[in-house]
Design an enzyme around this catalytic site. Sequence first.
Site, mmCIF file in Angstrom:
data_model
loop_
_atom_site.group_PDB
_atom_site.id
_atom_site.type_symbol
_atom_site.label_atom_id
_atom_site.label_comp_id
_atom_site.label_asym_id
_atom_site.label_seq_id
_atom_site.Cartn_x
_atom_site.Cartn_y
_atom_site.Cartn_z
ATOM 1 C CE1 TYR A 148 0.423 0.819 4.597
ATOM 2 C CE2 TYR A 148 -0.226 -1.373 4.628
ATOM 3 C CZ TYR A 148 0.472 -0.207 5.091
ATOM 4 O OH TYR A 148 0.767 -0.383 6.485
ATOM 5 C CE LYS A 163 6.413 0.156 5.955
ATOM 6 N NZ LYS A 163 7.972 -0.445 6.241
HETATM 7 C C1 HXC Z 1 -3.938 5.289 17.882
HETATM 8 C C2 HXC Z 1 -1.780 5.181 19.044
HETATM 9 C C3 HXC Z 1 -1.903 3.801 18.962
HETATM 10 C C4 HXC Z 1 -2.901 3.216 18.351
HETATM 11 C C5 HXC Z 1 0.000 4.326 19.758
HETATM 12 N N1 HXC Z 1 -0.696 5.400 19.556
HETATM 13 N N2 HXC Z 1 -0.690 3.364 19.594
HETATM 14 N N3 HXC Z 1 -2.895 5.855 18.385
HETATM 15 N N4 HXC Z 1 -3.980 3.724 18.018
HETATM 16 N N5 HXC Z 1 -2.973 1.717 18.194
HETATM 17 C C6 HXC Z 1 -0.133 6.776 19.753
HETATM 18 C C7 HXC Z 1 -0.029 7.134 21.237
HETATM 19 O O1 HXC Z 1 -1.262 7.208 22.055
HETATM 20 C C8 HXC Z 1 1.062 8.282 21.181
HETATM 21 O O2 HXC Z 1 0.263 9.585 20.951
HETATM 22 C C9 HXC Z 1 1.906 8.008 20.056
HETATM 23 O O3 HXC Z 1 0.982 7.100 19.051
HETATM 24 C C10 HXC Z 1 3.190 7.467 20.182
HETATM 25 O O4 HXC Z 1 2.935 6.225 21.127
HETATM 26 P P1 HXC Z 1 3.996 5.502 21.779
HETATM 27 O O5 HXC Z 1 3.634 4.468 22.469
HETATM 28 O O6 HXC Z 1 4.505 6.774 22.849
HETATM 29 O O7 HXC Z 1 5.167 5.537 20.840
HETATM 30 P P2 HXC Z 1 6.584 4.446 20.677
HETATM 31 O O8 HXC Z 1 7.021 4.119 22.175
HETATM 32 O O9 HXC Z 1 7.270 5.338 20.063
HETATM 33 O O10 HXC Z 1 5.851 3.515 19.880
HETATM 34 C C11 HXC Z 1 5.843 3.491 18.442
HETATM 35 C C12 HXC Z 1 4.403 2.593 18.007
HETATM 36 C C13 HXC Z 1 4.576 1.073 18.356
HETATM 37 C C14 HXC Z 1 4.487 2.800 16.424
HETATM 38 C C15 HXC Z 1 3.258 3.095 18.678
HETATM 39 O O11 HXC Z 1 3.246 0.383 18.020
HETATM 40 C C16 HXC Z 1 5.720 0.384 17.880
HETATM 41 O O12 HXC Z 1 6.876 0.353 18.740
HETATM 42 N N6 HXC Z 1 5.691 -0.488 17.005
HETATM 43 C C17 HXC Z 1 6.734 -0.981 16.492
HETATM 44 C C18 HXC Z 1 6.734 -2.407 15.863
HETATM 45 C C19 HXC Z 1 5.509 -2.303 14.727
HETATM 46 O O13 HXC Z 1 4.720 -1.393 14.741
HETATM 47 N N7 HXC Z 1 5.496 -3.619 14.166
HETATM 48 C C20 HXC Z 1 4.423 -3.561 12.987
HETATM 49 C C21 HXC Z 1 5.154 -3.412 11.696
HETATM 50 S S1 HXC Z 1 3.997 -3.994 10.481
HETATM 51 P P3 HXC Z 1 -0.079 10.546 22.140
HETATM 52 O O14 HXC Z 1 -0.660 11.635 21.598
HETATM 53 O O15 HXC Z 1 -0.986 9.798 22.977
HETATM 54 O O16 HXC Z 1 1.230 11.217 22.617
HETATM 55 C C22 HXC Z 1 3.801 -2.774 9.054
HETATM 56 C C23 HXC Z 1 3.225 -3.169 7.855
HETATM 57 C C24 HXC Z 1 2.518 -4.418 7.891
HETATM 58 O O17 HXC Z 1 4.516 -2.087 9.172
HETATM 59 C C25 HXC Z 1 1.552 -4.220 6.550
HETATM 60 C C26 HXC Z 1 0.423 -5.539 6.406
HETATM 61 C C27 HXC Z 1 0.065 -5.553 5.084
HETATM 62 P P1 NAP Z 2 8.127 -6.265 13.706
HETATM 63 O O1 NAP Z 2 8.517 -7.787 14.163
HETATM 64 O O2 NAP Z 2 7.330 -5.548 14.584
HETATM 65 O O3 NAP Z 2 9.251 -5.521 13.230
HETATM 66 C C1 NAP Z 2 9.753 -4.001 13.572
HETATM 67 C C2 NAP Z 2 10.930 -3.927 13.952
HETATM 68 O O4 NAP Z 2 11.009 -2.640 13.929
HETATM 69 C C3 NAP Z 2 11.014 -4.530 15.429
HETATM 70 O O5 NAP Z 2 12.242 -5.351 15.495
HETATM 71 C C4 NAP Z 2 11.489 -2.965 16.281
HETATM 72 O O6 NAP Z 2 12.142 -3.551 17.174
HETATM 73 C C5 NAP Z 2 11.876 -2.141 15.474
HETATM 74 N N1 NAP Z 2 11.675 -1.004 15.541
HETATM 75 C C6 NAP Z 2 10.363 -0.220 15.753
HETATM 76 N N2 NAP Z 2 10.654 1.133 15.861
HETATM 77 C C7 NAP Z 2 11.975 1.298 15.984
HETATM 78 C C8 NAP Z 2 12.694 2.257 16.502
HETATM 79 N N3 NAP Z 2 12.412 3.779 16.738
HETATM 80 N N4 NAP Z 2 14.035 2.465 16.221
HETATM 81 C C9 NAP Z 2 14.784 1.047 15.869
HETATM 82 N N5 NAP Z 2 14.196 -0.155 15.642
HETATM 83 C C10 NAP Z 2 12.749 0.049 15.686
HETATM 84 O O7 NAP Z 2 7.175 -6.520 12.462
HETATM 85 P P2 NAP Z 2 7.431 -6.970 10.803
HETATM 86 O O8 NAP Z 2 5.998 -7.704 10.609
HETATM 87 O O9 NAP Z 2 8.720 -8.213 11.123
HETATM 88 O O10 NAP Z 2 7.700 -5.755 9.938
HETATM 89 C C11 NAP Z 2 9.112 -5.619 9.440
HETATM 90 C C12 NAP Z 2 8.968 -4.939 8.267
HETATM 91 O O11 NAP Z 2 8.250 -5.301 7.242
HETATM 92 C C13 NAP Z 2 8.389 -3.349 8.495
HETATM 93 O O12 NAP Z 2 8.980 -2.313 7.872
HETATM 94 C C14 NAP Z 2 7.078 -3.485 8.064
HETATM 95 O O13 NAP Z 2 6.470 -2.491 7.659
HETATM 96 C C15 NAP Z 2 7.167 -4.432 6.983
HETATM 97 N N6 NAP Z 2 5.966 -5.333 6.410
HETATM 98 C C16 NAP Z 2 5.508 -6.277 7.164
HETATM 99 C C17 NAP Z 2 4.398 -6.889 6.594
HETATM 100 C C18 NAP Z 2 3.923 -8.149 7.608
HETATM 101 O O14 NAP Z 2 2.772 -8.526 7.191
HETATM 102 N N7 NAP Z 2 4.517 -8.667 8.518
HETATM 103 C C19 NAP Z 2 3.730 -6.639 5.602
HETATM 104 C C20 NAP Z 2 4.412 -5.380 4.833
HETATM 105 C C21 NAP Z 2 5.549 -4.970 5.211
HETATM 106 P P3 NAP Z 2 12.177 -2.637 18.703
HETATM 107 O O15 NAP Z 2 10.689 -2.491 18.826
HETATM 108 O O16 NAP Z 2 12.830 -3.373 19.418
HETATM 109 O O17 NAP Z 2 12.861 -1.256 18.303
#
Ligand code: HXC
Ligand code: NAP
Length: 282
Positions: A148, A163
């Site tokens: 997307y 992205k």
């Molecule tokens: C709405 C949210 C939220 C949610 C957090 N926030 N989660 N808002 N819905 N579910 C808001 C919080 O309230 C806060 O705003 C702000 O986001 C920052 O949140 P923090 O928890 O302080 O941030 P941080 O610790 O930096 O965490 C970042 C994060 C968290 C993105 C929110 O989810 C994370 O660490 N994710 C890392 C791993 C991850 O997301 N993996 C998935 C990748 S899959 P306020 O205003 O309250 O301060 C992918 C593609 C998949 O990317 C595609 C599939 C097809």
């Molecule tokens: P994931 O395991 O949650 O991977 C995200 C990784 O990013 C974690 O290891 C996390 O480690 C690290 N990360 C997050 N915030 C960070 C920060 N601020 N600084 C440094 N590291 C950070 O999810 P995943 O599914 O493997 O996703 C990997 C990649 O694939 C992502 O780019 C995602 O958008 C892409 N992707 C995934 C899917 C899917 O279906 N799984 C589909 C399309 C694209 P820490 O939390 O320890 O920092």
Amino acid sequence: MFQTGLLKDRAIAITGGGTGLGRAMALRLADLGAGVLLVGRRQGPLEETAAEIRKRGGRAAWATADVRDFAAVEQAFDLGGTELGSLDSLINNAAGNFLARTENLSPNAFAAVVGIVLQGSFHCTLALGRRWISERRPGHVLNILTTYAASGSPYVVPSASAKAGVLALTRSLSVEWARYRIRVNAIAPGPFPTEGAWSRLVPSAVAEQAWLQQHPMRRFGRQEELADLAAFLLSDHAQYINGECVTIDGGMSACGSGGFSHLLGAPDEFWESLESQRRRSS
Ligand code: HXC
Ligand code: NAP
């Protein structure tokens, strides 16, 4: 082509290399001979993945850094260079994402995701790109996007916006830095089950089934399929591939279902329950 030694003498930094797809790529690249530097915020997953690689006879180092912090990224790459030799490749894989109705997002929620995905990828690319250019060494950048990135998707607007920015970064830099022998490519995966993605984006078994039903192959991706594509794109077999974004989704986006449009019919109660679950867990 996937022979032991394919990536011998290579040193590859992988952000988010301790979990999910980053971990799968790290294991595969290390099995093929590369030294890998794993970068992320949490020490535990980085340490565990590095230990697993070493147990299999590979070379691995890790450094904690938040990719939103440029100085921390520079420090992590210094350490990787010391432990593995000069880094020659970067995989921008770290990401943040969650499902939400956009009208309910706070500005900081948008900034958190864009900071990790777009600024984080820029920080890492700038830090290594500058080194390669000043030392006149070739380099490779591989950005992990999503399907997307090109189409946009409802309910993941911060991620889709970020992205799309990284896709523009990929294409722009592939042209600007070709003269320095730096290749910049991307992979756009469809859904691949990982703990990080599923815990944030697939709220129930029913939602997972609905998604699967839209898939022409009726299955999600396997992590090793993506890892092999990354290994190919970083290898010398792909030297003439530059500025490309390779989709790996089993045909899902080709049938118009790459994002979260399957949730458009979800009732308000679905979103209210998601939001109240989040309030309870925070
Ligand atoms: C709405 C949210 C939220 C949610 C957090 N926030 N989660 N808002 N819905 N579910 C808001 C919080 O309230 C806060 O705003 C702000 O986001 C920052 O949140 P923090 O928890 O302080 O941030 P941080 O610790 O930096 O965490 C970042 C994060 C968290 C993105 C929110 O989810 C994370 O660490 N994710 C890392 C791993 C991850 O997301 N993996 C998935 C990748 S899959 P306020 O205003 O309250 O301060 C992918 C593609 C998949 O990317 C595609 C599939 C097809
Ligand atoms: P994931 O395991 O949650 O991977 C995200 C990784 O990013 C974690 O290891 C996390 O480690 C690290 N990360 C997050 N915030 C960070 C920060 N601020 N600084 C440094 N590291 C950070 O999810 P995943 O599914 O493997 O996703 C990997 C990649 O694939 C992502 O780019 C995602 O958008 C892409 N992707 C995934 C899917 C899917 O279906 N799984 C589909 C399309 C694209 P820490 O939390 O320890 O920092």
